[in-house]
Design a protein around this motif. Structure first.
Motif, mmCIF file in Angstrom:
data_model
loop_
_atom_site.group_PDB
_atom_site.id
_atom_site.type_symbol
_atom_site.label_atom_id
_atom_site.label_comp_id
_atom_site.label_asym_id
_atom_site.label_seq_id
_atom_site.Cartn_x
_atom_site.Cartn_y
_atom_site.Cartn_z
ATOM 1 N N UNK A 97 79.558 -58.089 33.014
ATOM 2 C CA UNK A 97 79.048 -59.453 32.915
ATOM 3 C C UNK A 97 77.799 -59.702 33.757
ATOM 4 N N UNK A 98 77.363 -58.713 34.509
ATOM 5 C CA UNK A 98 76.299 -58.923 35.497
ATOM 6 C C UNK A 98 75.044 -59.540 34.899
ATOM 7 N N UNK A 99 74.574 -59.011 33.788
ATOM 8 C CA UNK A 99 73.347 -59.519 33.185
ATOM 9 C C UNK A 99 73.503 -60.969 32.747
ATOM 10 N N UNK A 100 74.657 -61.322 32.190
ATOM 11 C CA UNK A 100 74.888 -62.692 31.730
ATOM 12 C C UNK A 100 75.007 -63.669 32.899
ATOM 13 N N UNK A 101 75.487 -63.192 34.052
ATOM 14 C CA UNK A 101 75.657 -64.047 35.222
ATOM 15 C C UNK A 101 74.388 -64.161 36.062
ATOM 16 N N UNK A 102 73.428 -63.348 35.767
ATOM 17 C CA UNK A 102 72.210 -63.252 36.581
ATOM 18 C C UNK A 102 71.550 -64.620 36.793
ATOM 19 N N UNK A 103 71.330 -64.952 38.071
ATOM 20 C CA UNK A 103 70.632 -66.176 38.429
ATOM 21 C C UNK A 103 71.457 -67.449 38.318
ATOM 22 N N UNK A 104 72.732 -67.321 38.000
ATOM 23 C CA UNK A 104 73.567 -68.507 37.785
ATOM 24 C C UNK A 104 74.576 -68.760 38.901
ATOM 25 N N UNK A 105 74.789 -67.768 39.758
ATOM 26 C CA UNK A 105 75.780 -67.891 40.833
ATOM 27 C C UNK A 105 75.047 -67.913 42.169
ATOM 28 N N UNK A 106 75.157 -69.025 42.886
ATOM 29 C CA UNK A 106 74.473 -69.154 44.171
ATOM 30 C C UNK A 106 75.159 -68.330 45.254
ATOM 31 N N UNK A 107 76.481 -68.310 45.230
ATOM 32 C CA UNK A 107 77.245 -67.570 46.229
ATOM 33 C C UNK A 107 78.220 -66.654 45.499
#
Length: 327
Positions: free
Chosen positions: A94-104
């Motif tokens: 899921x890393x690419x889909x989560x990129x830039x969306x999780x602050x912490x």
């Protein structure tokens, strides 16, 4: 003196299901549905109206939900500070889909040796943590290492810090273990071990809420003079789209949200439970970090001042203070 009188955090359980079997957790034992996108959209709008600033998408293992990137992205775009903790078994997927969306973004790791970590988690996930670190760094992400501290792994802090966190430029978050319900966290840390942990928390690239240490030395929350502000600072939403009060770990009552989270939170029934936060018999001696952290942030007392330096240190290192000010 109370600084903030509205909830600041939402612990949003996307599912109770988990692909690990951690010995210090019982969430994975619960049958569970998955949250729905339409409910998330409405609840986030109401959370914004209620004044919540941080949404923690949690579980179970949150990456078991195939739409997790949509939930986190929606919250992030709405201006919330987003957080997510994973055992890393599914992060590379899921890393690419989560990129830039999780602050912490937190990667759980409790030992420097594969066999020890995997035994505690009940599944072989150590190699996935190392792979997730590599993948996240390639994508420009800045995950943290979340180390849950027990007496039996306290000695391993040095190796995780020296061999994994520091070489990869990652913050090492120290998470003192806590007991709840029938879950046994093992022998409690001694005063000397708490002092060692406190000293370790002052190192460069390490985050430890010092108030966690003081609370344990004080014997936890006391119902006669509660420090816990779980119900008034934190909204807990279940995978069945219920508001859980006064906190997940006690779960005294569950209220169906039905698209009316804002009105439900301000209802007399919820208000009565909020008034009992920290005062129920089960609250005596409680040290549950995920509710104490926001409790320490909204009321000026000794715990507020002890928590402040480490909280500022972490937020400055992550850059999240900029997003908080922008709100």
């Amino acid at each position: 003196m109370r600084l903030v009188r509205h909830p600041v955090l939402c612990n949003y359980y996307v599912t109770y299901r988990c692909n690990a079997r951690c010995s210090f957790c019982d969430i994975w034992e619960k049958p569970s549905p998955y949250i729905q996108l339409a409910d998330v959209e409405q609840n986030l709008r109401d959370l914004k109206k209620l004044g919540v600033s941080v949404v923690d998408f949690t579980g179970g293992e949150p990456l078991l939900h195939r739409q997790i990137h949509e939930f986190v992205g929606l919250a992030h775009d709405m201006g919330f500070i987003t957080t997510l903790t994973t055992n890393c078994l599914l992060y590379p997927k899921y890393a690419e889909k989560l990129r830039g969306k999780v602050d912490m973004l937190h990667f759980s790791l409790d030992a420097s040796e594969k066999e020890v970590h995997d035994k505690g988690r009940g599944v072989a996930c150590y190699d996935f943590v190392l792979e997730s670190i590599r993948v996240a760094k390639e994508l420009g992400e800045r995950p943290d290492i979340l180390f849950t501290v027990f007496r039996e792994n306290l000695h391993d802090l040095e190796a995780v810090y020296r061999d994994i966190a520091q070489p990869n430029g990652l913050v090492l978050i120290l998470n003192p273990a806590f007991e709840y319900n029938a879950v046994d966290a093992g022998e409690q840390l001694t005063a000397a071990e708490l002092d060692y942990l406190s000293a370790f928390g002052k190192r460069k690239g390490v985050y430890l809420n010092e108030a966690f240490i003081q609370l344990r030395k004080d014997g936890g929350n006391h119902v006669a003079a509660p420090v816990c502000r779980a119900a008034s600072t934190t909204l807990v939403i279940s995978p069945s789209n219920e508001l859980v009060l006064p906190c997940y770990h006690l779960g005294e009552q569950k209220f169906p949200i039905n698209g009316q989270l804002f009105d439900l939170y301000h209802s007399p029934e919820v208000g009565r439970l909020v008034a009992l936060e920290g005062r129920l018999p089960q609250c005596e001696g409680c040290t549950i970090n995920c509710y104490m952290q926001p409790s320490f942030a909204v009321e000026i007392n000794k715990y507020f001042w002890q928590a402040l330096p480490s909280t500022l240190k972490y937020n400055l290192s992550k850059g999240t203070w900029k997003r908080m000010l922008a709100r």
